[in-house]
Design an enzyme around this catalytic site. Structure first.
Site, PDB file in Angstrom:
ATOM      1  N   ASP A  86       0.756 -38.178 -14.297  1.00  0.00           N
ATOM      2  CA  ASP A  86      -0.178 -37.639 -13.321  1.00  0.00           C
ATOM      3  C   ASP A  86       0.454 -37.849 -11.940  1.00  0.00           C
ATOM      4  O   ASP A  86       1.509 -38.477 -11.794  1.00  0.00           O
ATOM      5  CB  ASP A  86      -1.557 -38.308 -13.446  1.00  0.00           C
ATOM      6  CG  ASP A  86      -2.648 -37.442 -12.814  1.00  0.00           C
ATOM      7  OD1 ASP A  86      -3.827 -37.623 -13.153  1.00  0.00           O
ATOM      8  OD2 ASP A  86      -2.302 -36.564 -11.992  1.00  0.00           O
TER       9      ASP A  86
HETATM   10  C1  GLC Z   1      -4.528 -34.995  -9.868  1.00  0.00           C
HETATM   11  C2  GLC Z   1      -5.342 -35.155 -11.142  1.00  0.00           C
HETATM   12  C3  GLC Z   1      -4.823 -34.347 -12.289  1.00  0.00           C
HETATM   13  C4  GLC Z   1      -4.206 -33.066 -11.756  1.00  0.00           C
HETATM   14  C5  GLC Z   1      -2.963 -33.471 -10.989  1.00  0.00           C
HETATM   15  C6  GLC Z   1      -2.252 -32.249 -10.382  1.00  0.00           C
HETATM   16  O1  GLC Z   1      -4.443 -36.203  -9.179  1.00  0.00           O
HETATM   17  O2  GLC Z   1      -5.551 -36.471 -11.616  1.00  0.00           O
HETATM   18  O3  GLC Z   1      -5.916 -34.099 -13.175  1.00  0.00           O
HETATM   19  O4  GLC Z   1      -3.869 -32.199 -12.821  1.00  0.00           O
HETATM   20  O5  GLC Z   1      -3.243 -34.411  -9.965  1.00  0.00           O
HETATM   21  O6  GLC Z   1      -3.038 -31.680  -9.386  1.00  0.00           O
END
Ligand code: GLC
Length: 737
Positions: A267
């Site tokens: 993430d």
């Molecule tokens: C965010 C979220 C995740 C998302 C990623 C990209 O912090 O936790 O669900 O897909 O970053 O935006």
């Protein structure tokens, strides 16, 4: 390209090119013109990277404009030494430009087919824009409505979430990623991100392995078994180890047990965050821990690209570990056909025809109506379109922001408001609209996001109230449209309260004094404390954040064009004091069933144990009866047992009922919940019509982790419940010898 060609390409890559594939950057790194310099001296410098690394990257996130994607891919391919195309990824959570209800609402439909179609539409629009991967479905089981991201989940039940995860993956990916209109799905957030301590985002997660396996892991596995191309690590620690460095979770469970062979992406900055967690002493150690866990892509940090070569030189990691990651990334690009066509389905002209077209809007409208839960109705609904003079009052009476936090490309101009939806119906009695108050008090501050609707406050609260009370007094019926602000839920949206802002409750209270016919429609991203709303309203409809067609779907429900059939995908707590509250709780040694006078039971002194409305609950404009449960045998042999009921539409309107199957293992070597969902069937019945609904029960549906952590169906008694909600007491008993 053929695997052989891919291996030849792979063999020709330099180590820098290989590690470059493991870097994901945000789109701003590929800006051109004078911003190019700004990037190199700004974010790139901060990350310690330069143009070489930027044009070695493997993927980009959050670029949604087709022309930009075309431009970036073209320039990138020219500059990359082996012209390896970028993967373009983004958060298409509940629709691209045609916005569907938030996933928590889609879960309430109990209609996996409809959810799959919504994902197909999202994939079509996304693919035509040039996107290759969506960071969806979010499959985290949720039980704590203080957590802002419950809106992104399909709810509190393992079985329902498994059905919805499968439906979304199939909808996004189709049967071949290379086919037009298909994009890769990403199961997230692995694992158990939905169980943060105290409902506070990014907080630690403490779960016994038994709870993790029985409740939290199965839906991720369902999405992986459906063929999900990618999995995303979660921000949280699981039992004191951050997911992105958790070898047990990522290697033993995800890769070995679940057999996941796709790409594992971190993430946002989650690899680097292992330093903040106190798990890695520095970026080099974070890189090592993540590689050992088998994380293939480092989202938006330079931890990998700046440290993996050093770790290789020190023999702290192996080339095999790097190669395994890079090959998975290249194989995903190959499965999408990017080596033959790096732009895949990108087509600006077709995109224009696809976005929000009639068919997509019709599906979004039906999906929204099918997700709206009727939780109270004293008979005021459905409204009489030909007769009632209606006043629509509240901050959502005219608002066009009816889409949730992750509707990144949602636009107010694309969204049908309640006002527009009602005016289109051309009522005999002209409806009146009054905002009555703001969604939030003027001094409410979101950290980092501006409060309120971003518009100047034209009127004082007093002026608003006077106008609203006049409208209410002159109407036959009032529809009060209230709820949360879209930014009160979503990422970083944890709240200590789950009530609606008092200024809105105050409006409802005042309205109910001047008009005794009040229908409350709620717009929200989480289960709320509904007690005061239900106290002052004759009927209550939970519309969640319904998306582009919300303003039409609400009236489809209120006028009865669509008979509500949705059931709660997450319990509505009686109050914040109950949270986390969920239907499949444990009996305890002192179960409390509401009896009075006994202090020493598992109970509160001041509130009931039961939620205000349980998982699986939802009303209709008709009524249904359900016969007692019949079983084909009281003994569960290897051939299984069939459990049946007869459901009858005992009302005057056609309607749909969600017939729900739950099981209880009465006694075991470990204790088990009062019941667990193992099936559901949504059926349509005409008035007076009856239908038999049967479920085939096999021993694998009765398995739990026993005291030795064996996943088995232990001998003994089982209750088979079938009913219209998780609080059904309609069951038959069977025995497993
Ligand atoms: C965010 C979220 C995740 C998302 C990623 C990209 O912090 O936790 O669900 O897909 O970053 O935006």
């Amino acid at each position: 390209m053929k695997e052989q060609e891919l291996m030849e390409l792979f063999a020709d890559l330099s180590i820098e090119e290989k590690i470059g594939q493991m870097l994901q950057l945000s789109g701003n790194f590929y800006e051109t013109g004078d911003t190019e310099e700004a990037v190199l001296t700004g974010p790139a410098l901060e990350m310690g990277i330069g143009e070489k690394e930027i044009f070695h990257a493997g993927s980009v996130l959050s670029v949604f404009d087709s022309e930009k994607i075309m431009d970036i891919q073209k320039r990138f391919m020219q500059k990359h030494p082996h012209h390896i195309p970028l993967l373009f990824m983004g958060d298409i959570i509940n629709g691209y430009r045609t916005i569907f209800p938030i996933p928590l609402a889609q879960g309430c439909s109990f209609d996996p087919e409809e959810v799959k179609h919504a994902a197909e539409v999202a994939a079509e629009e996304s693919a035509l824009s040039g996107l290759h991967v969506t960071f969806s479905p979010m499959v985290d089981l949720v039980r704590d409505s203080r957590w802002g991201r419950v809106m992104e989940s399909t709810g509190e039940d393992t079985y329902l979430n498994s059905c919805m995860a499968r439906a979304m993956v199939e909808g996004y990916q189709g049967d071949d990623l290379n086919k037009k209109g298909n994009i890769a799905a990403c199961i997230k957030h692995f694992a158990a991100y939905g169980a943060p301590t105290a409902g506070r985002d990014y907080n630690n997660v403490e779960l016994s392995e038994r709870t993790l396996r029985e409740f939290y892991l199965p839906a991720y596995k369902a999405g992986i078994d459906a063929g999900a191309a990618m999995v995303m690590t979660s921000f949280n620690t699981l039992n004191h180890v951050p997911a992105s460095g958790n070898k047990w979770l990522m290697q033993d469970i995800l890769r070995e047990e679940m057999g996941f062979e796709g790409v594992l992406i971190s993430d946002w900055a989650a690899i680097e965050e292992m330093i903040a967690h106190g798990y890695a002493k520095d970026k080099k150690e974070a890189a090592k821990l993540a590689i050992e866990a088998g994380v293939d892509i480092d989202m938006v940090t330079s931890v990998y690209i700046k440290n993996l070569i050093k770790l290789l030189e020190e023999n702290a990691i192996s080339m095999e570990q790097i190669d395994a990651c890079v090959l998975r990334i290249l194989r995903l690009k190959n499965a999408l056909g990017l080596f033959e066509n790096p732009f895949k389905d990108l087509n600006a002209e077709e995109l224009k025809k696809s976005i929000l077209n009639e068919e997509h809007r019709a599906l979004a409208r039906m999906a929204a109506a099918d997700s709206m839960v009727l939780v109270k109705n004293d008979g005021i609904l459905p409204l009489q379109e030909k007769k009632d003079k209606i006043a629509v009052i509240g901050p959502y009476a005219t608002s066009k922001h009816l889409y949730g936090f992750w509707s990144i490309l949602g636009r107010e101009e694309d969204t049908v408001s309640l006002e527009e939806g009602l005016k289109r119906r051309g009522l005999k009695e002209t409806p009146v609209f009054a905002e009555g108050t703001y969604v939030l008090p003027e001094d409410y501050e979101f950290s980092g996001i501006v409060a309120g609707e971003g518009k100047r406050r034209e009127k004082t609260e007093k002026e608003f109230l006077v106008e609203a009370l006049e409208a209410a007094a002159a109407a036959d019926k009032v529809v009060i449209a209230i709820g949360e602000h879209a930014y009160q839920s979503g990422e970083g949206g944890s709240r200590s309260e789950i009530s609606i802002a008092q200024n809105q409750i105050q409006l409802l209270r005042q309205i109910s004094k001047v008009n005794k016919n009040v229908v409350a429609v709620l717009f929200h991203g989480r289960p709320l404390d509904l007690r005061e709303v239900e106290k002052y309203a004759n009927a209550v409809v939970l519309a969640w954040f319904p998306g582009s067609e919300g303003g039409n779907a609400v009236w489809d429900i209120l006028f009865g064009d669509v008979n509500p059939s949705a059931k709660l995908s997450m319990s509505m707590p009686y109050s914040i004091g109950q949270v986390p509250v969920f239907y499949n709780e444990y009996r305890t040694g002192r179960p409390f069933h509401g009896e009075k006078g006994n202090r020493f039971l598992s109970r509160y002194q001041d509130i009931p144990n039961r939620p205000l409305h349980p998982f699986g609950f939802g009303l209709s404009y008709t009524t249904f009866s359900c016969s007692s449960v019949e079983v084909s045998s009281e003994k569960l042999g290897d051939e299984g047992v069939t459990a049946s009921v007869t459901v009858t539409n005992t009302g005057k309107k056609a309607g749909k009922e969600v017939v729900q199957l739950y099981v209880q293992d009465v006694t075991g070597s470990t204790v088990h919940p009062v019941k667990d969902m193992r099936g559901f069937e949504k059926i349509s019945l005409e008035p007076g019509e009856s239908r038999q609904v049967s479920f085939h029960i096999t021993e694998d549906m009765l398995r739990y982790y026993d005291i030795q952590m064996q996943y088995i169906c232990e001998p003994g008694e089982f209750r088979i419940y079938i009913g219209d909600s998780s609080d059904t007491e309609n069951y038959a008993t069977i025995v497993r010898e």
